[in-house]
Design a protein around this motif. Sequence first.
Motif, PDB file in Angstrom:
ATOM      1  N   TRP A   1       0.827  -1.202   0.000  1.00  0.00           N
ATOM      2  CA  TRP A   1       0.000   0.000   0.000  1.00  0.00           C
ATOM      3  C   TRP A   1       0.866   1.258   0.000  1.00  0.00           C
ATOM      4  O   TRP A   1       0.604   2.216  -0.735  1.00  0.00           O
ATOM      5  CB  TRP A   1      -0.922  -0.002   1.225  1.00  0.00           C
ATOM      6  N   LEU A   2       1.905   1.251   0.829  1.00  0.00           N
ATOM      7  CA  LEU A   2       2.798   2.407   0.894  1.00  0.00           C
ATOM      8  C   LEU A   2       3.462   2.687  -0.451  1.00  0.00           C
ATOM      9  O   LEU A   2       3.448   3.812  -0.954  1.00  0.00           O
ATOM     10  CB  LEU A   2       3.888   2.161   1.951  1.00  0.00           C
ATOM     11  N   VAL A   3       4.046   1.637  -1.028  1.00  0.00           N
ATOM     12  CA  VAL A   3       4.819   1.811  -2.259  1.00  0.00           C
ATOM     13  C   VAL A   3       3.928   2.249  -3.411  1.00  0.00           C
ATOM     14  O   VAL A   3       4.208   3.255  -4.088  1.00  0.00           O
ATOM     15  CB  VAL A   3       5.566   0.502  -2.609  1.00  0.00           C
ATOM     16  N   TYR A   4       2.867   1.521  -3.660  1.00  0.00           N
ATOM     17  CA  TYR A   4       2.052   1.794  -4.851  1.00  0.00           C
ATOM     18  C   TYR A   4       1.151   3.012  -4.695  1.00  0.00           C
ATOM     19  O   TYR A   4       0.600   3.510  -5.672  1.00  0.00           O
ATOM     20  CB  TYR A   4       1.243   0.552  -5.218  1.00  0.00           C
ATOM     21  N   THR A   5       1.021   3.499  -3.485  1.00  0.00           N
ATOM     22  CA  THR A   5       0.254   4.720  -3.278  1.00  0.00           C
ATOM     23  C   THR A   5       1.121   5.963  -3.447  1.00  0.00           C
ATOM     24  O   THR A   5       0.700   6.952  -4.058  1.00  0.00           O
ATOM     25  CB  THR A   5      -0.383   4.734  -1.869  1.00  0.00           C
ATOM     26  N   PHE A   6       2.346   5.912  -2.955  1.00  0.00           N
ATOM     27  CA  PHE A   6       3.172   7.118  -2.897  1.00  0.00           C
ATOM     28  C   PHE A   6       4.386   7.106  -3.828  1.00  0.00           C
ATOM     29  O   PHE A   6       4.814   8.172  -4.269  1.00  0.00           O
ATOM     30  CB  PHE A   6       3.651   7.341  -1.454  1.00  0.00           C
ATOM     31  N   ALA A   7       4.966   5.936  -4.117  1.00  0.00           N
ATOM     32  CA  ALA A   7       6.170   5.897  -4.966  1.00  0.00           C
ATOM     33  C   ALA A   7       6.309   4.525  -5.613  1.00  0.00           C
ATOM     34  O   ALA A   7       7.065   3.681  -5.138  1.00  0.00           O
ATOM     35  CB  ALA A   7       7.415   6.228  -4.141  1.00  0.00           C
ATOM     36  N   PRO A   8       5.577   4.270  -6.697  1.00  0.00           N
ATOM     37  CA  PRO A   8       5.615   2.944  -7.328  1.00  0.00           C
ATOM     38  C   PRO A   8       7.005   2.489  -7.758  1.00  0.00           C
ATOM     39  O   PRO A   8       7.274   1.293  -7.805  1.00  0.00           O
ATOM     40  CB  PRO A   8       4.697   3.126  -8.548  1.00  0.00           C
ATOM     41  N   GLU A   9       7.901   3.444  -8.049  1.00  0.00           N
ATOM     42  CA  GLU A   9       9.245   3.059  -8.477  1.00  0.00           C
ATOM     43  C   GLU A   9      10.089   2.501  -7.333  1.00  0.00           C
ATOM     44  O   GLU A   9      11.212   2.041  -7.543  1.00  0.00           O
ATOM     45  CB  GLU A   9       9.978   4.237  -9.135  1.00  0.00           C
ATOM     46  N   ALA A  10       9.558   2.526  -6.113  1.00  0.00           N
ATOM     47  CA  ALA A  10      10.283   1.993  -4.962  1.00  0.00           C
ATOM     48  C   ALA A  10      10.068   0.494  -4.782  1.00  0.00           C
ATOM     49  O   ALA A  10      10.607  -0.096  -3.855  1.00  0.00           O
ATOM     50  CB  ALA A  10       9.866   2.730  -3.683  1.00  0.00           C
ATOM     51  N   GLU A  11       9.289  -0.133  -5.663  1.00  0.00           N
ATOM     52  CA  GLU A  11       9.070  -1.571  -5.534  1.00  0.00           C
ATOM     53  C   GLU A  11      10.353  -2.333  -5.861  1.00  0.00           C
ATOM     54  O   GLU A  11      11.268  -1.810  -6.487  1.00  0.00           O
ATOM     55  CB  GLU A  11       7.963  -2.032  -6.491  1.00  0.00           C
ATOM     56  N   GLY A  12      10.398  -3.610  -5.455  1.00  0.00           N
ATOM     57  CA  GLY A  12      11.523  -4.459  -5.811  1.00  0.00           C
ATOM     58  C   GLY A  12      12.794  -4.092  -5.088  1.00  0.00           C
ATOM     59  O   GLY A  12      12.792  -3.528  -4.003  1.00  0.00           O
ATOM     60  N   HIS A  13      13.922  -4.450  -5.713  1.00  0.00           N
ATOM     61  CA  HIS A  13      15.210  -4.178  -5.067  1.00  0.00           C
ATOM     62  C   HIS A  13      15.778  -2.868  -5.583  1.00  0.00           C
ATOM     63  O   HIS A  13      15.919  -2.646  -6.773  1.00  0.00           O
ATOM     64  CB  HIS A  13      16.182  -5.345  -5.253  1.00  0.00           C
ATOM     65  N   GLY A  14      16.111  -1.985  -4.676  1.00  0.00           N
ATOM     66  CA  GLY A  14      16.422  -0.595  -5.000  1.00  0.00           C
ATOM     67  C   GLY A  14      17.688  -0.371  -5.785  1.00  0.00           C
ATOM     68  O   GLY A  14      17.829   0.653  -6.460  1.00  0.00           O
ATOM     69  N   THR A  15      18.645  -1.310  -5.738  1.00  0.00           N
ATOM     70  CA  THR A  15      19.890  -1.106  -6.470  1.00  0.00           C
ATOM     71  C   THR A  15      19.622  -1.007  -7.957  1.00  0.00           C
ATOM     72  O   THR A  15      20.234  -0.197  -8.665  1.00  0.00           O
ATOM     73  CB  THR A  15      20.873  -2.248  -6.178  1.00  0.00           C
ATOM     74  N   ASP A  16      18.714  -1.839  -8.470  1.00  0.00           N
ATOM     75  CA  ASP A  16      18.375  -1.795  -9.889  1.00  0.00           C
ATOM     76  C   ASP A  16      17.794  -0.429 -10.266  1.00  0.00           C
ATOM     77  O   ASP A  16      18.063   0.092 -11.350  1.00  0.00           O
ATOM     78  CB  ASP A  16      17.377  -2.897 -10.217  1.00  0.00           C
ATOM     79  N   ALA A  17      16.984   0.139  -9.376  1.00  0.00           N
ATOM     80  CA  ALA A  17      16.410   1.463  -9.640  1.00  0.00           C
ATOM     81  C   ALA A  17      17.509   2.524  -9.717  1.00  0.00           C
ATOM     82  O   ALA A  17      17.451   3.440 -10.545  1.00  0.00           O
ATOM     83  CB  ALA A  17      15.399   1.819  -8.560  1.00  0.00           C
ATOM     84  N   ALA A  18      18.524   2.408  -8.859  1.00  0.00           N
ATOM     85  CA  ALA A  18      19.637   3.361  -8.890  1.00  0.00           C
ATOM     86  C   ALA A  18      20.451   3.198 -10.175  1.00  0.00           C
ATOM     87  O   ALA A  18      20.896   4.190 -10.768  1.00  0.00           O
ATOM     88  CB  ALA A  18      20.526   3.156  -7.664  1.00  0.00           C
ATOM     89  N   ILE A  19      20.651   1.951 -10.615  1.00  0.00           N
ATOM     90  CA  ILE A  19      21.377   1.707 -11.864  1.00  0.00           C
ATOM     91  C   ILE A  19      20.612   2.314 -13.040  1.00  0.00           C
ATOM     92  O   ILE A  19      21.189   2.959 -13.912  1.00  0.00           O
ATOM     93  CB  ILE A  19      21.577   0.194 -12.084  1.00  0.00           C
ATOM     94  N   ASP A  20      19.306   2.113 -13.049  1.00  0.00           N
ATOM     95  CA  ASP A  20      18.465   2.674 -14.112  1.00  0.00           C
ATOM     96  C   ASP A  20      18.523   4.202 -14.107  1.00  0.00           C
ATOM     97  O   ASP A  20      18.629   4.827 -15.171  1.00  0.00           O
ATOM     98  CB  ASP A  20      17.022   2.193 -13.922  1.00  0.00           C
ATOM     99  N   ALA A  21      18.485   4.791 -12.926  1.00  0.00           N
ATOM    100  CA  ALA A  21      18.564   6.253 -12.835  1.00  0.00           C
ATOM    101  C   ALA A  21      19.904   6.761 -13.355  1.00  0.00           C
ATOM    102  O   ALA A  21      19.972   7.809 -14.005  1.00  0.00           O
ATOM    103  CB  ALA A  21      18.355   6.697 -11.386  1.00  0.00           C
ATOM    104  N   TYR A  22      20.969   6.028 -13.094  1.00  0.00           N
ATOM    105  CA  TYR A  22      22.298   6.436 -13.558  1.00  0.00           C
ATOM    106  C   TYR A  22      22.361   6.430 -15.088  1.00  0.00           C
ATOM    107  O   TYR A  22      22.807   7.392 -15.708  1.00  0.00           O
ATOM    108  CB  TYR A  22      23.372   5.518 -12.987  1.00  0.00           C
ATOM    109  N   HIS A  23      21.916   5.331 -15.693  1.00  0.00           N
ATOM    110  CA  HIS A  23      22.052   5.190 -17.139  1.00  0.00           C
ATOM    111  C   HIS A  23      21.007   5.968 -17.927  1.00  0.00           C
ATOM    112  O   HIS A  23      21.323   6.581 -18.951  1.00  0.00           O
ATOM    113  CB  HIS A  23      21.944   3.710 -17.536  1.00  0.00           C
ATOM    114  N   ASN A  24      19.769   5.940 -17.479  1.00  0.00           N
ATOM    115  CA  ASN A  24      18.661   6.366 -18.319  1.00  0.00           C
ATOM    116  C   ASN A  24      17.924   7.620 -17.858  1.00  0.00           C
ATOM    117  O   ASN A  24      17.119   8.162 -18.613  1.00  0.00           O
ATOM    118  CB  ASN A  24      17.643   5.223 -18.445  1.00  0.00           C
ATOM    119  N   LYS A  25      18.157   8.076 -16.633  1.00  0.00           N
ATOM    120  CA  LYS A  25      17.366   9.187 -16.113  1.00  0.00           C
ATOM    121  C   LYS A  25      18.226  10.369 -15.678  1.00  0.00           C
ATOM    122  O   LYS A  25      17.791  11.199 -14.883  1.00  0.00           O
ATOM    123  CB  LYS A  25      16.496   8.711 -14.946  1.00  0.00           C
ATOM    124  N   GLY A  26      19.450  10.407 -16.185  1.00  0.00           N
ATOM    125  CA  GLY A  26      20.310  11.542 -15.858  1.00  0.00           C
ATOM    126  C   GLY A  26      20.644  11.660 -14.393  1.00  0.00           C
ATOM    127  O   GLY A  26      20.931  12.745 -13.895  1.00  0.00           O
TER     128      GLY A  26
END
Length: 608
Positions: free
Chosen positions: A101-126
């Motif tokens: 409920w917390l994740v999908y209500t306020f920050a859906p990109e926080a799902e799963g394992h966060g390291t992958d999100a940081a890698i994606d932000a580095y390569h693809n989101k400036g």
Amino acid sequence: MSNSHISPQKSFFARFSETFPLNLSGTWLSYFVLIGIIAGLGSVLFQFLCNVGTHYLLDFLAGYRPPAPAGEPELFHPTATPFNRWVLLFLPALGGLVSGWLVYTFAPEAEGHGTDAAIDAYHNKGGAIRGRVPIIKTIASAITLTSGGSGGREGPIAQIGAGFGSFLAYKLNLSERERRIMLAAGVGAGVGSIFRAPLAGALFAAEVLYRDPEFEADVLIPTGIASVVAYCVFCLIFGWGAVFSSPDFQFLSPWELGPYTVLAFVLIGGGFLYVKSFYGVHNLFEKIHIPKHFKPAIGGLITGIIGFFLPETLSFGYGVIQQGLFNELGIMLLLGVAFGKILTTSFTISSGGSGGVFGPSVVIGGALGGAVGKIFAVLIPGLVPPGAMVVVGMAGFFTAVSNTPISTIIFVSEMTNSYHLLLPSLLVCLLCYHFSQGFTIYKEQVKNRAASPAHAGEFFVNILESYRVQDLSDQIRKVETVPESMNFCDFKRFFCETNQQYFPVVDKNGALSGIFSNTDFRSVLFSPEIEDLVVVKDIATRDMISTNLAEDLHTVMNKFTRKNLDSLPVVDAKDPKILLGMLRRREVITFYNQKVDELNLNKIQNAA
């Protein structure tokens, strides 16, 4: 295209000096220190929340008190609640429901394992991460993991550090490149502090971005500074020393490499199963058409069912490794923890729960290593201590699933304070890396710097500097030369029989002495009264612009554009009077476009 053909023109230190000028080094240093302080405080907060959650959820409600590693004593006294498997069965589902409920209500990109999100932000989101993501990730991960969900601490803490680094860069109005560097510094600082492995944290942030054995050199110094500061902040609160207590293992004989080699292939098989299970469960939950808020609860319920029979597979599981290091567990329990942890981690995180994958990987690898070690202790007593196999198993397994051999070796050495097993760890990690190229737990990794959007402009601009005229040797055209003494009337007849546009001129010895184009003799062509008086030598220019096989194509293109030439004579590098042929600008541009297309194709393939 091979990465060896493409390399940045400037050295790492030159690029670093441009990004962080010496006259502003104190300012930049303060930024990295600040990132380290915030990441360290974030680690302190997350560790405290995990202790609180474990005490009130697992201990108070279910009576389950998982053993802790020696370097992380409990902050609270155990309760008197008796162990209740039925509460333990449903507790992960409750945690999944709240965190979902917390994740999908306020920050859906926080799902799963966060390291992958940081890698994606580095390569693809400036290098951009929304400010609320680290906050939601911290709370959701703490609830998920302390209610029995299987995961690690590096994912949320990586996003805390990365999020603050990105936020600080945004507030300072820094460039995308600088924001990426500060994001990576936050990742290394967070991971290095919470696992008490500052060197490994710095290396991990630079290595985890790519599948190939390649480091993001620009982030090493910033990440190292931030990681040291964060480590000190964390240890000032929770104490110094390694996460695990370990016997003083020694590597004493080359015969020990036999069991370690066998272990490497066991870890490769386990890593393959882990990744396939992880993303297989993810794909399965993607096909379930219910609100995403409820999916982590379903994953938590399945996790609870497994934990009902094997509680050691729930939550962090580091205590199992601590016991394995001192050879306190049996083979069947170690194997049960290894394969059970693969399933509980898959259902916890791949269903949308929040947590990291490094922690479970360490537990799975250590358990597999301990089991293999105990088998060899029966077959060949005294050759390799099972506890040593636990250490090497931790390193090898995570290498197999993450493509980070160097930082992982250092990680495990710092976490266990075991530095005498570097040689077998190196062997096992390199074998695991080599034979695990087809899969990775970090799907946002790209193959190498050439495939990263973060470096797209850098490589496209400098691509011609990485190739030489000899790479286009098949495009160098043989042409007819004309002697200096040929009169213009004879040249007109020659001109009518050829389609050449440029005419190299040679002296009586055949040495190149000049050149002219079909636009250089117009004045003579329309003055027939002087045709018999003019020879080719009078038309040609001796101030030639030429190239040679060793010259890079960027320099060649500059020569083309300097005087708007369409073709250049290619001469011998040792003797510029020897003509090898002519190179046209059209061929160089075509070659450039081909290499750009290859880069784009590699980028698409890596994304797929």
